[in-house]
Design a protein around this motif. Structure first.
Motif, short mmCIF file in Angstrom:
data_model
loop_
_atom_site.label_atom_id
_atom_site.label_comp_id
_atom_site.label_asym_id
_atom_site.label_seq_id
_atom_site.Cartn_x
_atom_site.Cartn_y
_atom_site.Cartn_z
N PHE A 243 15.52 26.93 53.63
CA PHE A 243 16.85 26.82 54.21
C PHE A 243 17.95 27.06 53.18
O PHE A 243 17.77 26.79 51.99
CB PHE A 243 17.03 25.44 54.85
N GLY A 244 19.07 27.55 53.67
CA GLY A 244 20.22 27.84 52.80
C GLY A 244 20.64 29.28 52.97
O GLY A 244 20.32 29.94 53.95
N ILE A 245 21.37 29.78 51.98
CA ILE A 245 21.81 31.17 51.99
C ILE A 245 21.78 31.70 50.57
O ILE A 245 22.26 31.03 49.63
CB ILE A 245 23.22 31.32 52.61
N ASP A 246 21.18 32.86 50.36
CA ASP A 246 20.93 33.32 48.99
C ASP A 246 22.19 33.70 48.22
O ASP A 246 22.17 33.79 47.00
CB ASP A 246 19.94 34.49 48.99
N THR A 247 23.31 33.92 48.93
CA THR A 247 24.55 34.25 48.23
C THR A 247 25.23 33.01 47.66
O THR A 247 26.15 33.13 46.85
CB THR A 247 25.54 34.95 49.19
N HIS A 248 24.75 31.83 48.08
CA HIS A 248 25.33 30.58 47.58
C HIS A 248 24.19 29.60 47.29
O HIS A 248 23.99 28.62 48.01
CB HIS A 248 26.30 29.98 48.60
N PRO A 249 23.44 29.86 46.22
CA PRO A 249 22.26 29.05 45.91
C PRO A 249 22.55 27.75 45.17
O PRO A 249 21.66 26.90 45.04
CB PRO A 249 21.43 29.99 45.03
N ASP A 250 23.78 27.59 44.67
CA ASP A 250 24.12 26.42 43.85
C ASP A 250 24.08 25.14 44.69
O ASP A 250 24.93 24.93 45.56
CB ASP A 250 25.50 26.60 43.23
N THR A 251 23.11 24.29 44.42
CA THR A 251 22.94 23.06 45.18
C THR A 251 24.15 22.14 45.05
O THR A 251 24.55 21.48 46.01
CB THR A 251 21.68 22.31 44.72
N ASN A 252 24.76 22.11 43.88
CA ASN A 252 25.92 21.25 43.67
C ASN A 252 27.09 21.66 44.55
O ASN A 252 27.86 20.83 45.02
CB ASN A 252 26.34 21.28 42.20
N VAL A 253 27.23 22.97 44.77
CA VAL A 253 28.28 23.46 45.66
C VAL A 253 27.95 23.12 47.11
O VAL A 253 28.80 22.63 47.86
CB VAL A 253 28.48 24.98 45.50
N CYS A 254 26.72 23.37 47.49
CA CYS A 254 26.31 23.17 48.89
C CYS A 254 26.33 21.71 49.31
O CYS A 254 26.40 21.40 50.50
CB CYS A 254 24.92 23.76 49.10
N LYS A 255 26.26 20.81 48.36
CA LYS A 255 26.30 19.38 48.65
C LYS A 255 27.72 18.82 48.68
O LYS A 255 27.93 17.68 49.09
CB LYS A 255 25.48 18.60 47.61
N SER A 256 28.69 19.61 48.24
CA SER A 256 30.07 19.15 48.13
C SER A 256 30.90 19.62 49.33
O SER A 256 31.06 20.82 49.54
CB SER A 256 30.70 19.67 46.83
N PHE A 257 31.43 18.70 50.08
CA PHE A 257 32.24 19.04 51.25
C PHE A 257 33.44 19.89 50.86
O PHE A 257 33.72 20.92 51.50
CB PHE A 257 32.69 17.75 51.94
N ILE A 258 34.14 19.49 49.81
CA ILE A 258 35.35 20.21 49.39
C ILE A 258 35.01 21.62 48.93
O ILE A 258 35.68 22.59 49.30
CB ILE A 258 36.07 19.45 48.25
N LYS A 259 33.97 21.76 48.14
CA LYS A 259 33.59 23.08 47.63
C LYS A 259 33.12 24.00 48.74
O LYS A 259 33.43 25.20 48.74
CB LYS A 259 32.51 22.93 46.55
N VAL A 260 32.38 23.46 49.69
CA VAL A 260 31.92 24.27 50.81
C VAL A 260 33.10 24.68 51.68
O VAL A 260 33.17 25.81 52.17
CB VAL A 260 30.87 23.49 51.64
N LEU A 261 34.04 23.79 51.86
CA LEU A 261 35.23 24.08 52.67
C LEU A 261 36.04 25.22 52.05
O LEU A 261 36.71 25.97 52.76
CB LEU A 261 36.09 22.82 52.77
#
Length: 270
Positions: A243-261
């Motif tokens: 699961f996820g998307i290969d263009t955004h593999p950084d787990t720290n980004v994907c776990k952060s609401f603000i960064k994902v927004l």
């Protein structure tokens, strides 16, 4: 009985929220208990996803007012494809044919969100979840919420969908969307038959695989027939699904609401 029917028709948003809340809570608890997922670990993941409700729900409720006004005006003026069909007030035309038309429109919308670059930037937020579970259902950027509701207004104008059809459609869609994102899977035997017509968790999990061509497969919302008809159906073994998307593999980004927004405004699809 009349009281419940009246409440259902006069408080559509409240009914949808109640159904949504009850189902997602029940499945969330079931996932944790049956799959033995530690509560702390599951809650941290869920908390990030639930924050999207804070940003998306106000947009959803605001746009719903315009959707209902449009549906009423369309019906009063007998506009749209459904209104032109013979016996358009019959249950078969008004609800069955209407539901199928709206489901195809949602399939088309989903394809557009993947294929149009500027729209994909908002939709990929949903795909950045690297631990798919029932809470992923609400992981939607408010920008996509606005776009989705605008497309819904377009579909209403084209189809002439009535308020009652929209209510039926949204209720079934809510159940379908929540169950398709759950961690539970159907057995291969059951999925083989149910998946011929309906989107199942097994089918939708493939759509959340992190790489193409699977990301661009299984666009269906409630019905799986569109993917089969238009060649976008895909299969992938559970053990091969990531699961996820290969263009955004950084787990720290994907776990952060603000960064994902912020993703739609700082990233490009590659």
């Amino acid at each position: 009985m009349e009281f419940y029917k009246s409440f259902f028709l006069t408080h559509p948003s409240s009914v949808q929220i109640l159904i949504f809340g009850a189902l997602i809570t029940s499945l969330w608890l079931a996932e944790g208990l049956i799959l033995a997922i530690p509560v702390g670990k599951k809650w941290r993941h869920t908390f990030t996803n639930m924050l999207f409700i804070v940003t998306a729900l106000p947009v959803q409720l605001f746009m719903t007012m315009f959707v209902l006004l449009e549906a009423a005006w369309i019906s009063q003026n007998h506009l749209g494809l459904l209104q032109q069909l013979p016996r358009h007030q019959s249950i078969l035309i008004k609800y069955v044919v209407g539901f199928i038309m709206l489901d195809f429109c949602k399939y088309l919308y989903h394809v557009i969100m993947h294929k149009v670059g500027v729209l994909w930037k908002f939709h990929l937020v949903h795909h950045t979840d690297q631990k798919l579970d029932v809470s992923t259902t609400v992981r939607e950027h408010p920008g996509e919420t606005f776009v989705r509701m605008c497309f819904l207004m377009l579909w209403i104008a084209i189809t002439g969908a009535s308020f009652e059809l929209l209510l039926l459609r949204q209720t079934i869609q809510t159940v379908s969307n929540i169950t398709s994102h759950t961690q539970f899977r159907l057995s291969d035997g059951v999925d083989k038959w149910v998946g011929l017509i309906f989107i199942t968790p097994n089918i939708h999990h493939v759509h959340h695989h992190y790489q193409l061509p699977y990301t661009d497969c299984n666009y269906g919302d409630v019905l799986s027939i569109w993917d089969r008809l238009f060649g976008t159906y895909g299969k992938l073994k559970p053990d091969d699904t990531v699961f996820g998307i290969d263009t955004h593999p950084d787990t720290n980004v994907c776990k952060s609401f603000i960064k994902v927004l912020q993703i739609p405004f700082v990233s490009k699809r590659v």
